[in-house]
Each structure stands twice: as structure tokens, then as C-alpha cells.
Motif scaffolding. Structure first.
Motif, PDB file in Angstrom:
ATOM      1  N   VAL A  85     -29.416  23.304  -1.425  1.00  0.00           N
ATOM      2  CA  VAL A  85     -30.125  22.551  -2.451  1.00  0.00           C
ATOM      3  C   VAL A  85     -30.358  23.451  -3.652  1.00  0.00           C
ATOM      4  O   VAL A  85     -30.807  24.601  -3.514  1.00  0.00           O
ATOM      5  N   ASN A  86     -30.083  22.918  -4.824  1.00  0.00           N
ATOM      6  CA  ASN A  86     -30.159  23.691  -6.071  1.00  0.00           C
ATOM      7  C   ASN A  86     -31.610  23.720  -6.576  1.00  0.00           C
ATOM      8  O   ASN A  86     -31.940  23.179  -7.630  1.00  0.00           O
ATOM      9  N   ARG A  87     -32.456  24.392  -5.793  1.00  0.00           N
ATOM     10  CA  ARG A  87     -33.894  24.462  -6.090  1.00  0.00           C
ATOM     11  C   ARG A  87     -34.439  25.784  -5.593  1.00  0.00           C
ATOM     12  O   ARG A  87     -34.422  26.080  -4.399  1.00  0.00           O
ATOM     13  N   CYS A  88     -34.906  26.627  -6.500  1.00  0.00           N
ATOM     14  CA  CYS A  88     -35.388  27.953  -6.136  1.00  0.00           C
ATOM     15  C   CYS A  88     -36.552  27.857  -5.148  1.00  0.00           C
ATOM     16  O   CYS A  88     -37.455  27.014  -5.301  1.00  0.00           O
ATOM     17  N   HIS A  90     -38.938  29.770  -4.891  1.00  0.00           N
ATOM     18  CA  HIS A  90     -40.147  30.315  -5.490  1.00  0.00           C
ATOM     19  C   HIS A  90     -40.995  29.222  -6.142  1.00  0.00           C
ATOM     20  O   HIS A  90     -42.024  28.820  -5.626  1.00  0.00           O
ATOM     21  N   ARG A  91     -40.508  28.659  -7.246  1.00  0.00           N
ATOM     22  CA  ARG A  91     -41.287  27.670  -7.990  1.00  0.00           C
ATOM     23  C   ARG A  91     -40.511  26.384  -8.260  1.00  0.00           C
ATOM     24  O   ARG A  91     -40.919  25.562  -9.070  1.00  0.00           O
ATOM     25  N   GLY A  92     -39.398  26.229  -7.561  1.00  0.00           N
ATOM     26  CA  GLY A  92     -38.680  24.964  -7.624  1.00  0.00           C
ATOM     27  C   GLY A  92     -37.724  24.792  -8.783  1.00  0.00           C
ATOM     28  O   GLY A  92     -37.215  23.692  -9.012  1.00  0.00           O
ATOM     29  N   ALA A  93     -37.427  25.846  -9.535  1.00  0.00           N
ATOM     30  CA  ALA A  93     -36.521  25.710 -10.681  1.00  0.00           C
ATOM     31  C   ALA A  93     -35.071  25.583 -10.217  1.00  0.00           C
ATOM     32  O   ALA A  93     -34.696  26.016  -9.126  1.00  0.00           O
ATOM     33  N   GLN A  94     -34.243  24.993 -11.083  1.00  0.00           N
ATOM     34  CA  GLN A  94     -32.810  24.913 -10.829  1.00  0.00           C
ATOM     35  C   GLN A  94     -32.220  26.318 -10.839  1.00  0.00           C
ATOM     36  O   GLN A  94     -32.440  27.082 -11.772  1.00  0.00           O
ATOM     37  N   VAL A  95     -31.477  26.647  -9.809  1.00  0.00           N
ATOM     38  CA  VAL A  95     -30.898  27.989  -9.696  1.00  0.00           C
ATOM     39  C   VAL A  95     -29.565  28.069 -10.430  1.00  0.00           C
ATOM     40  O   VAL A  95     -29.339  28.954 -11.246  1.00  0.00           O
ATOM     41  N   CYS A  96     -28.658  27.156 -10.118  1.00  0.00           N
ATOM     42  CA  CYS A  96     -27.329  27.146 -10.722  1.00  0.00           C
ATOM     43  C   CYS A  96     -27.295  26.075 -11.807  1.00  0.00           C
ATOM     44  O   CYS A  96     -27.537  24.900 -11.538  1.00  0.00           O
ATOM     45  N   ARG A  97     -26.967  26.472 -13.042  1.00  0.00           N
ATOM     46  CA  ARG A  97     -27.009  25.533 -14.165  1.00  0.00           C
ATOM     47  C   ARG A  97     -25.627  25.232 -14.733  1.00  0.00           C
ATOM     48  O   ARG A  97     -25.515  24.564 -15.758  1.00  0.00           O
ATOM     49  N   GLU A  98     -24.582  25.680 -14.069  1.00  0.00           N
ATOM     50  CA  GLU A  98     -23.216  25.390 -14.502  1.00  0.00           C
ATOM     51  C   GLU A  98     -22.569  24.427 -13.511  1.00  0.00           C
ATOM     52  O   GLU A  98     -22.905  24.403 -12.333  1.00  0.00           O
ATOM     53  N   LEU A  99     -21.588  23.640 -14.002  1.00  0.00           N
ATOM     54  CA  LEU A  99     -20.896  22.697 -13.127  1.00  0.00           C
ATOM     55  C   LEU A  99     -20.035  23.420 -12.101  1.00  0.00           C
ATOM     56  O   LEU A  99     -19.937  22.997 -10.952  1.00  0.00           O
ATOM     57  N   ARG A 100     -19.385  24.500 -12.511  1.00  0.00           N
ATOM     58  CA  ARG A 100     -18.525  25.254 -11.596  1.00  0.00           C
ATOM     59  C   ARG A 100     -18.287  26.635 -12.162  1.00  0.00           C
ATOM     60  O   ARG A 100     -18.524  26.895 -13.344  1.00  0.00           O
ATOM     61  N   VAL A 107     -28.740  33.663  -9.643  1.00  0.00           N
ATOM     62  CA  VAL A 107     -30.023  34.191 -10.105  1.00  0.00           C
ATOM     63  C   VAL A 107     -30.786  33.090 -10.846  1.00  0.00           C
ATOM     64  O   VAL A 107     -30.287  32.524 -11.820  1.00  0.00           O
ATOM     65  N   CYS A 108     -31.984  32.790 -10.374  1.00  0.00           N
ATOM     66  CA  CYS A 108     -32.834  31.805 -11.037  1.00  0.00           C
ATOM     67  C   CYS A 108     -33.313  32.378 -12.369  1.00  0.00           C
ATOM     68  O   CYS A 108     -33.898  33.470 -12.414  1.00  0.00           O
ATOM     69  N   VAL A 109     -33.094  31.658 -13.443  1.00  0.00           N
ATOM     70  CA  VAL A 109     -33.427  32.174 -14.768  1.00  0.00           C
ATOM     71  C   VAL A 109     -34.939  32.319 -14.960  1.00  0.00           C
ATOM     72  O   VAL A 109     -35.388  33.140 -15.771  1.00  0.00           O
ATOM     73  N   TYR A 110     -35.732  31.566 -14.204  1.00  0.00           N
ATOM     74  CA  TYR A 110     -37.179  31.541 -14.420  1.00  0.00           C
ATOM     75  C   TYR A 110     -37.813  32.886 -14.073  1.00  0.00           C
ATOM     76  O   TYR A 110     -38.472  33.518 -14.905  1.00  0.00           O
ATOM     77  N   HIS A 111     -37.616  33.369 -12.836  1.00  0.00           N
ATOM     78  CA  HIS A 111     -38.205  34.650 -12.417  1.00  0.00           C
ATOM     79  C   HIS A 111     -37.177  35.580 -11.768  1.00  0.00           C
ATOM     80  O   HIS A 111     -37.549  36.583 -11.161  1.00  0.00           O
ATOM     81  N   HIS A 145     -37.261  32.990   3.002  1.00  0.00           N
ATOM     82  CA  HIS A 145     -37.414  32.280   1.734  1.00  0.00           C
ATOM     83  C   HIS A 145     -36.071  32.036   1.042  1.00  0.00           C
ATOM     84  O   HIS A 145     -35.973  32.100  -0.176  1.00  0.00           O
ATOM     85  N   GLY A 146     -35.080  31.711   1.843  1.00  0.00           N
ATOM     86  CA  GLY A 146     -33.792  31.348   1.270  1.00  0.00           C
ATOM     87  C   GLY A 146     -33.801  29.919   0.756  1.00  0.00           C
ATOM     88  O   GLY A 146     -34.790  29.189   0.866  1.00  0.00           O
ATOM     89  N   LEU A 147     -32.696  29.517   0.183  1.00  0.00           N
ATOM     90  CA  LEU A 147     -32.540  28.148  -0.302  1.00  0.00           C
ATOM     91  C   LEU A 147     -32.365  27.188   0.874  1.00  0.00           C
ATOM     92  O   LEU A 147     -31.942  27.591   1.962  1.00  0.00           O
ATOM     93  N   GLN A 148     -32.706  25.927   0.662  1.00  0.00           N
ATOM     94  CA  GLN A 148     -32.559  24.931   1.723  1.00  0.00           C
ATOM     95  C   GLN A 148     -31.080  24.675   1.961  1.00  0.00           C
ATOM     96  O   GLN A 148     -30.361  24.220   1.074  1.00  0.00           O
ATOM     97  N   VAL A 149     -30.636  24.943   3.179  1.00  0.00           N
ATOM     98  CA  VAL A 149     -29.221  24.801   3.527  1.00  0.00           C
ATOM     99  C   VAL A 149     -28.951  23.390   4.036  1.00  0.00           C
ATOM    100  O   VAL A 149     -29.757  22.808   4.764  1.00  0.00           O
ATOM    101  N   VAL A 150     -27.814  22.843   3.649  1.00  0.00           N
ATOM    102  CA  VAL A 150     -27.395  21.507   4.062  1.00  0.00           C
ATOM    103  C   VAL A 150     -26.157  21.649   4.946  1.00  0.00           C
ATOM    104  O   VAL A 150     -25.262  22.443   4.645  1.00  0.00           O
TER     105      VAL A 150
END
Length: 421
Positions: A85-88, A90-100, A107-111, A145-150
Motif C-alpha cells: 500500500v502506497n502509504r507511509c 509514519h504519518r500516512g503520506a504517499q511514498v511513491c509519487r511516480e507512475l513507474r 523515500v517518503c518526501v514528508y519525513h 513498521h514496514g508498509l502494508q503488504v498485499v
């Protein structure tokens, strides 16, 4: 008129006629949309997320969605496919902001919390504080504290994801007909030709009906009927899996000896004998499959279509964007062993489909005019009876029975009771 029998504030009770009636409320109610996200897209179903050929190298990634949940597909340094899931964390920000792209680190841009291709947390800035002040508690464990794996499963290069641990095996979920069709089209290594993206102001299920509907194809699409790519008189039919959630539409051009008698007699607007192509090479392709079938529309519940139209091969991914909008992503492909002539054929025939395709451009408009017209009539229901009122396979193309199958399975998945007769 058969209709849903409760008001908008209550639980939906499905019309007694079952799948041959679809209450318009399912296209307009935000609460139903939220229930779909929980019971279907995050429930025990496999949702298409991409093709292995879109991630050919280690470090390749692709951003997409399961329902409206943003996810990222990756290929790690060992070649394994992951989905998270594309959700950090830490604070829930989008981690990956590019299509591919290609990266071993996300790296999450927020922190600037950093994750590897598998979604594992590998670095937290100032984790130990600065000069002995601040920082995370000593008990903080990166591994927790990894990302939610699907979950992911792959069939012939098609990648599916599921949030549920209860989802049956992918092969069981797809069934024999869908597996056979997938293996037929994805029989060789692929060459990705490109994507097209289309936003439609309509509920996603209106398009799901559309792609299961052979009845409309030569009545809505002038190009189909006029130039013989698809006519209701051709040899073809519908096949469904045992639960009626997936449907295969197939047809063979020329199998009706180019008969147009029914079209001319009915004076249908979608057959124009006076029309011709300035560039006839658009339809000059090659026979690729021994069975001679020239049109395949394999719809897989809930949200993907595998298609062959002449030499045009593609997958269409339906991405819900709220109760009244969806995005349609078309990924065109060929085969690695295609020669230059076949590359040119596929690229030219790609003009048949997509947002402005000579065939498919009307579908988006059809979906939107339905959405616009039903907006204040949620207590009414559509009438789906062409070819009968039960979900059955068909050896002809004048039918809507696979739409009935879709609604039967949808009602079951959503756990809506039938109204009393």
C-alpha cells in the motif's frame, strides 16, 4: 415495475427478479460504494494490478490501485514481485509519487522514512535524535513498521493482488475458461507498447455491464458493424465460470459471410454501406491464433478485461474514483518475437481502442449518459432480459445473460437479500 423495495436510508433489498434487475441505487449511493471497497476490493477477491512485462528489470516499479487504495508493484533484486500500500507507516503520506520507474529505495518526501522494494522500513532520519536529544524510543523496531503488504499471485504474467487471507487460489478463482483464455493470449513473452488513460464520469459498474454486453456492440459502435469487425450475426457466444463472476465474449469476423440483411432491414444507424476507409490497411492484419477467433473480451471480476480485437492486444484496468467516476487504463502489448511489420500492424490497429478509439470511443459516453439520467431515480431498476432472465452461457451474441451473472455474483458478494416476490 420491479424495483428495490426500501428507501435510501435503509439497507438495500435487491429486486425479487434477481440479476435481471439492477437497482439504480447501486450506481449512485456513496454508502454502497464504501461497502464495495470493503467487501469486494478489500475482500476475498483477486484484483488485477499489472503485467510482469511492465517490470522487466530488478528495481522496476509501477504505481496503481486495488479499488481506490493506492498500491505499488515492485520487482526486487532477486526478481520477486511485491505489492504494498502506497502509504507511509509514519504519518500516512504517499511514498511513491511516480507512475513507474526504477529504484531499490522508496523515500517518503514528508519525513524521509525509507523502504526497500519489499516494503520493509530500512531507515528513519534522526532515529537516535541529535546530540542525545529527541529521537525514537529505544523500543522502536524498524521491522515492525514496514508498509502494508498485499498478497500477490501470478498467472501467465498477469499479476493479481488481494487484501484477504481467505481468498482462494488464483486458478480456482479464475476458473477453467478464464485460465484457458489467459494462457491462449499470454502464451509468449510480451512486448509492452504503451498505455492510454481515460477518466469517465460514471460508476465503475456501468462499464462492467458494458464489457459483458454483446447486445450493444454492433448497435452502439458504427465502426464494428460497418466494417465487419463485429456483428451480432457472427459466430460467437458467451461463457461464464461456475459462479458467473467472470465472462468470456468471443466472435469470429467473416463467419456470417458478411451478411448485413438484418442491419439494412432494420435501418440501423450503425451500419453505413456507403462508408469506406481512406486507409484500408488499418484492417489488414495477420491471423495469429489457430482457432480463428478474432475478438476476445474476457472480463474478470471485479475490475479487468483481457482483449483481442483483430491484432490489437490489451488489458483494461477499471479503477473506481468515487461513486460517480472511474479511470480506465489501457495497456497495449505485443510479443517479443513480433517482427517490424507486426509491430506496425499492432500500433496502427491500436487506433481501434482507447479513449478516442474508432470502436471504443462511444463506450465512455454511453456510461456517462446512463449516470446522468439515473441520478434522481435510485428506487428504479434496469431491465436485463435479452436472451433470457437467467445467467446462462450462450452460443450466440444477441444476449445480456452475462450481465445477469455479474449482478448475481455482485449481490452475493455484497450480501444483499432478495426482496419477496
Amino acid at each position: 415495475m420491479d424495483m428495490a423495495t426500501v428507501g435510501l436510508a435503509g439497507e438495500l433489498e435487491w429486486p425479487a427478479a434477481g440479476g435481471s434487475r439492477a437497482p439504480y441505487r447501486v450506481f449512485t449511493d456513496p454508502d454502497i460504494y464504501e461497502r464495495e471497497q470493503a467487501r469486494i476490493f478489500r475482500g476475498p477477491h483477486w484484483c488485477f494490478v499489472g503485467l510482469e512485462a511492465e517490470l522487466p528489470e530488478s528495481g522496476d516499479y509501477k504505481s496503481t490501485f486495488v479499488g481506490d487504495t493506492p498500491v505499488v508493484l515492485t520487482r526486487d533484486s532477486q526478481g520477486a514481485i511485491h505489492c504494498w500500500v502506497n502509504r507511509c507507516a509514519h504519518r500516512g503520506a504517499q511514498v511513491c509519487r511516480e507512475l513507474r520507474g526504477n529504484s531499490e529505495l522508496f523515500v517518503c518526501v514528508y519525513h524521509q522514512w525509507s523502504y526497500d522494494s519489499a516494503g520493509s522500513l530500512v531507515a528513519v532520519p534522526f532515529r537516535r535524535g541529535i546530540a542525545g536529544k529527541g529521537g525514537m524510543p529505544k523500543s522502536f523496531d524498524l521491522a515492525e513498521h514496514g508498509l502494508q503488504v498485499v498478497r500477490v499471485a501470478i498467472r501467465s504474467g498477469l499479476i493479481f493482488a488481494s487484501f484477504s487471507d481467505e481468498t482462494e487460489s488464483l486458478e480456482t478463482y479464475l476458473g477453467e475458461t478464464a485460465c484457458r483464455t489467459i494462457d491462449r493470449i499470454f502464451s509468449k513473452p510480451l512486448k509492452i507498447l504503451g498505455d492510454q488513460r481515460q477518466y469517465v464520469a460514471s460508476n465503475w459498474k456501468i462499464y462492467s455491464e458494458n464489457i459483458r454486453d454483446p447486445y450493444h456492440a454492433s448497435l452502439l459502435h458504427l465502426f464494428h458493424a460497418t466494417f465487419g469487425l463485429y456483428r451480432s450475426s457472427q459466430v460467437g457466444g458467451i461463457e461464464m465460470d461456475g459462479k458467473h463472476r467472470h465472462a468470456l465474449l468471443h466472435a469470429t469476423s467473416g463467419s456470417d459471410d458478411d451478411s448485413v440483411g438484418e442491419y439494412t432491414a432494420a435501418e440501423l444507424r450503425t451500419y453505413k454501406s456507403e462508408y469506406s476507409l481512406q486507409d484500408p490497411s488499418l484492417l489488414k492484419g495477420r491471423q495469429e491464433f489457430d482457432d480463428g477467433v478474432t475478438l476476445i473480451i474476457q472480463s474478470l471480476f471485479p475490475s479487468v478485461i483481457v482483449q483481442q480485437i483483430q491484432n490489437t492486444l490489451a488489458v483494461r484496468q477499471i479503477l473506481p474514483k468515487g461513486v460517480g467516476h472511474f479511470e480506465l487504463v489501457w495497456t497495449h502489448f505485443g510479443y517479443e518475437d513480433d517482427d517490424a511489420e507486426m509491430d506496425a500492424i499492432r500500433l496502427k490497429q491500436s487506433n481501434l481502442i482507447g479513449p478516442a478509439g474508432l470502436i471504443s470511443m462511444e463506450d465512455g459516453e454511453a456510461c456517462e449518459i446512463v449516470q446522468k439520467s439515473i441520478i434522481r431515480d435510485a428506487d428504479q431498476a434496469s431491465v436485463i432480459e435479452m436472451g433470457g432472465t437467467t445467467a446462462t452461457d450462450s452460443d450466440h451474441l444477441v444476449t445480456e445473460t452475462s450481465i445477469i451473472g455479474f449482478w448475481e455474483y455482485y449481490r452475493e458478494a455484497m450480501d444483499y437479500p432478495l426482496a419477496a416476490p
